[in-house]
Scaffold this motif. Sequence first.
Motif, PDB file in Angstrom:
ATOM      1  N   THR A 441      12.942  31.570 -54.950  1.00 19.07           N
ATOM      2  CA  THR A 441      12.224  30.918 -56.046  1.00 19.07           C
ATOM      3  C   THR A 441      13.005  29.661 -56.421  1.00 19.07           C
ATOM      4  OG1 THR A 441      11.574  33.118 -56.837  1.00 19.07           O
ATOM      5  CG2 THR A 441      11.157  31.240 -58.302  1.00 19.07           C
ATOM      6  N   PRO A 442      12.883  28.594 -55.642  1.00 17.89           N
ATOM      7  CA  PRO A 442      13.717  27.396 -55.865  1.00 17.89           C
ATOM      8  C   PRO A 442      13.438  26.718 -57.202  1.00 17.89           C
ATOM      9  CG  PRO A 442      12.009  26.959 -54.241  1.00 17.89           C
ATOM     10  CD  PRO A 442      11.971  28.427 -54.491  1.00 17.89           C
ATOM     11  N   SER A 443      14.526  26.355 -57.875  1.00 19.19           N
ATOM     12  CA  SER A 443      14.398  25.650 -59.157  1.00 19.19           C
ATOM     13  C   SER A 443      14.755  24.181 -59.045  1.00 19.19           C
ATOM     14  CB  SER A 443      15.298  26.308 -60.211  1.00 19.19           C
ATOM     15  OG  SER A 443      16.650  26.322 -59.777  1.00 19.19           O
ATOM     16  N   PHE A 444      15.507  23.813 -57.991  1.00 21.44           N
ATOM     17  CA  PHE A 444      15.907  22.415 -57.796  1.00 21.44           C
ATOM     18  C   PHE A 444      15.041  21.715 -56.739  1.00 21.44           C
ATOM     19  CE2 PHE A 444      20.150  24.307 -58.999  1.00 21.44           C
ATOM     20  CZ  PHE A 444      20.176  23.774 -60.273  1.00 21.44           C
ATOM     21  N   LEU A 445      14.977  22.296 -55.560  1.00 22.60           N
ATOM     22  CA  LEU A 445      14.322  21.668 -54.420  1.00 22.60           C
ATOM     23  C   LEU A 445      12.956  22.313 -54.185  1.00 22.60           C
ATOM     24  CD1 LEU A 445      14.254  19.742 -52.076  1.00 22.60           C
ATOM     25  CD2 LEU A 445      15.789  21.243 -50.795  1.00 22.60           C
ATOM     26  N   SER A 446      11.918  21.606 -54.595  1.00 26.60           N
ATOM     27  CA  SER A 446      10.566  22.158 -54.513  1.00 26.60           C
ATOM     28  C   SER A 446       9.766  21.494 -53.400  1.00 26.60           C
ATOM     29  CB  SER A 446       9.831  21.988 -55.842  1.00 26.60           C
ATOM     30  OG  SER A 446       9.758  20.611 -56.194  1.00 26.60           O
ATOM     31  N   THR A 447       8.782  22.230 -52.878  1.00 24.70           N
ATOM     32  CA  THR A 447       7.867  21.712 -51.863  1.00 24.70           C
ATOM     33  C   THR A 447       6.596  21.221 -52.542  1.00 24.70           C
ATOM     34  OG1 THR A 447       8.686  23.275 -50.202  1.00 24.70           O
ATOM     35  CG2 THR A 447       6.532  22.256 -49.791  1.00 24.70           C
ATOM     36  N   VAL A 448       6.214  19.985 -52.246  1.00 23.10           N
ATOM     37  CA  VAL A 448       4.949  19.436 -52.741  1.00 23.10           C
ATOM     38  C   VAL A 448       3.992  19.489 -51.564  1.00 23.10           C
ATOM     39  CG1 VAL A 448       3.793  17.475 -53.807  1.00 23.10           C
ATOM     40  CG2 VAL A 448       6.209  17.912 -54.316  1.00 23.10           C
ATOM     41  N   ARG A 449       3.132  20.477 -51.564  1.00 23.64           N
ATOM     42  CA  ARG A 449       2.316  20.785 -50.396  1.00 23.64           C
ATOM     43  C   ARG A 449       1.546  19.556 -49.888  1.00 23.64           C
ATOM     44  NH1 ARG A 449       1.389  25.476 -48.316  1.00 23.64           N
ATOM     45  NH2 ARG A 449       2.203  26.535 -50.177  1.00 23.64           N
ATOM     46  N   GLY A 450       1.688  19.319 -48.592  1.00 28.19           N
ATOM     47  CA  GLY A 450       0.982  18.221 -47.960  1.00 28.19           C
ATOM     48  C   GLY A 450       1.604  16.856 -48.177  1.00 28.19           C
ATOM     49  N   ARG A 451       2.682  16.767 -48.975  1.00 28.78           N
ATOM     50  CA  ARG A 451       3.257  15.455 -49.292  1.00 28.78           C
ATOM     51  C   ARG A 451       4.750  15.366 -48.981  1.00 28.78           C
ATOM     52  NH1 ARG A 451       1.580  13.459 -55.101  1.00 28.78           N
ATOM     53  NH2 ARG A 451       2.425  11.524 -54.201  1.00 28.78           N
ATOM     54  N   GLY A 452       5.492  16.442 -49.193  1.00 24.78           N
ATOM     55  CA  GLY A 452       6.925  16.386 -48.930  1.00 24.78           C
ATOM     56  C   GLY A 452       7.727  17.289 -49.848  1.00 24.78           C
ATOM     57  N   TYR A 453       8.879  16.790 -50.277  1.00 21.03           N
ATOM     58  CA  TYR A 453       9.797  17.580 -51.101  1.00 21.03           C
ATOM     59  C   TYR A 453      10.303  16.746 -52.266  1.00 21.03           C
ATOM     60  CZ  TYR A 453       9.700  20.321 -46.818  1.00 21.03           C
ATOM     61  OH  TYR A 453       9.280  21.039 -45.737  1.00 21.03           O
ATOM     62  N   ARG A 454      10.678  17.449 -53.352  1.00 20.76           N
ATOM     63  CA  ARG A 454      11.165  16.768 -54.537  1.00 20.76           C
ATOM     64  C   ARG A 454      12.353  17.538 -55.100  1.00 20.76           C
ATOM     65  NH1 ARG A 454       6.629  15.219 -58.321  1.00 20.76           N
ATOM     66  NH2 ARG A 454       6.254  17.474 -58.323  1.00 20.76           N
ATOM     67  N   LEU A 455      13.384  16.780 -55.496  1.00 18.80           N
ATOM     68  CA  LEU A 455      14.593  17.372 -56.083  1.00 18.80           C
ATOM     69  C   LEU A 455      14.615  17.108 -57.588  1.00 18.80           C
ATOM     70  CD1 LEU A 455      17.362  18.785 -55.332  1.00 18.80           C
ATOM     71  CD2 LEU A 455      18.355  16.486 -55.515  1.00 18.80           C
ATOM     72  N   SER A 456      14.848  18.151 -58.361  1.00 22.09           N
ATOM     73  CA  SER A 456      15.026  18.021 -59.798  1.00 22.09           C
ATOM     74  C   SER A 456      16.478  18.355 -60.135  1.00 22.09           C
ATOM     75  CB  SER A 456      14.078  18.984 -60.550  1.00 22.09           C
ATOM     76  OG  SER A 456      14.333  18.959 -61.937  1.00 22.09           O
ATOM     77  N   LEU A 457      17.086  17.563 -61.000  1.00 22.93           N
ATOM     78  CA  LEU A 457      18.502  17.765 -61.309  1.00 22.93           C
ATOM     79  C   LEU A 457      18.748  18.737 -62.462  1.00 22.93           C
ATOM     80  CD1 LEU A 457      19.802  14.079 -61.021  1.00 22.93           C
ATOM     81  CD2 LEU A 457      19.669  15.828 -59.247  1.00 22.93           C
ATOM     82  N   ASP A 458      17.709  19.086 -63.222  1.00 20.47           N
ATOM     83  CA  ASP A 458      17.943  19.976 -64.374  1.00 20.47           C
ATOM     84  C   ASP A 458      16.873  21.067 -64.476  1.00 20.47           C
ATOM     85  OD1 ASP A 458      17.053  17.148 -66.442  1.00 20.47           O
ATOM     86  OD2 ASP A 458      15.778  18.450 -65.230  1.00 20.47           O
TER      87      ASP A 458
END
Length: 458
Positions: A441-458
């Motif tokens: 259950t990732p809280s930092f590195l999420s998958t944006v389906r069909g578009r890529g990945y996004r990192l959140s710092l907090d």
Amino acid sequence: MPRTLRLPDGGYMRRHDIQNIIEYLRNMQSVAVTGFSNIGKSSLMRLLSENDVWVQEIGEAGQQIVSIYVDCNRMLDMSDQGFYEVVLRSLKEGEIEQTDLSELNAAYEKLIAPDSEFQIPLSFNQGLTSILQNIPGQLVLLFDEFDEPFDQIDPRVFLNLRALKDRYVNKLVYVTATMDSLTQYRTDEDHCVEFCELFRHRTWHLTPLTRPDTNRHIRRYMQAYEVPFAQEDYDFIYQWTGGHPGMLDGVYRVLEEALESTDQSAMPVERWELHRNVSRQFRLAKDLMYECEKIWSTLSESHQETILLLFKPGEEALAKSLDELYRKHILRKVEGKPKVFSRLLAEYIQRQINHKQPEEVRLWVDTDSGEVLVGGESVETLTHLEYKLMLLLFNNADKIIDKYQIVTNVWGESYIDEVDDARIEKLISRLRQKIEPDPSTPSFLSTVRGRGYRLSLD
């Protein structure tokens, strides 16, 4: 290693710069060369003073060109007399074939021991005129390290230079080398404005060395010092220096010392392991940090603020300021986005922002140590590819990073047809295993389906 643009085969680097500047000069148009600290202005100016370069570029007509290098650092005094003296001294020392120098020598003697202040510009004009009237072709005066004289000495000197150019319009032409454009120094005095008009629309912003020239620079160093750099080192050196001549010298030294201290039989199979260790030494190298500091400190406050915005997620820099930094070659466009030309300088700037980890941030990358911290605690050491992916995501926090960006930034553009989705997903999974409290259950590195990945710092 001396910072000459000459190559062992007799050729030279910066061919594009040389060809364009010489084309202006052939048309009797003066040129203002600008560039930030240690970018290679002096080497370029010295190369322009060599007659065989002119012959190589324009053929036999180059034999008629007298190009004189004037190093303003050799001025004995920051005054009109000091400037005039170094110009005439440079003419005396120059190779001016089949020309009677007796009038020049007499004018020089009067200049250094004048009967009155009026004799100083008069003697200078007499000496310079004697050369202009005796040479068959044109005279090119190359004023290197021109910043301080132009900023400080009597502006009437520049009015005199303008008058001489107007009188000998088809015989005399100037090249100046400064860190910034001439109009940034003195624009409130008519004498200086008239001189600056000579260079209107002909300011040549010097770039770092191109990739081919950087490769030539590396090979020259290897030949001169018998250093066994590998092909992989070429990419590593260019990535960190961006072709900056001053940085190249420092990076060579650190990499060479690492090779000398490493048992060749125990050399890492993967060259990146050596590179990772070497890159950690860069921030301890005083000469490299000094190069970065000089470049940073000479930027205006507004330009510094613009660059700092590039390192802050969600912030947008003004297009006008970005354009100015592109012209100065501090920034380059990479995939349509502004990037600092050198990784050394980029990390130096990032340390200005990230000197201390903000308490409210749960995930952080300490670029000084190469560590990734979650809640203030270091995670398991990342592999080379994992760390490159981490930096890409961290530097673009809260932005969607697509798979194309991941391949080109982590593996390189040459791998674009080789790295498939499964390989990317496997690398993402490995990174999550190290940075996520619960990888399922990732809280930092999420998958944006069909578009890529996004990192959140907090």
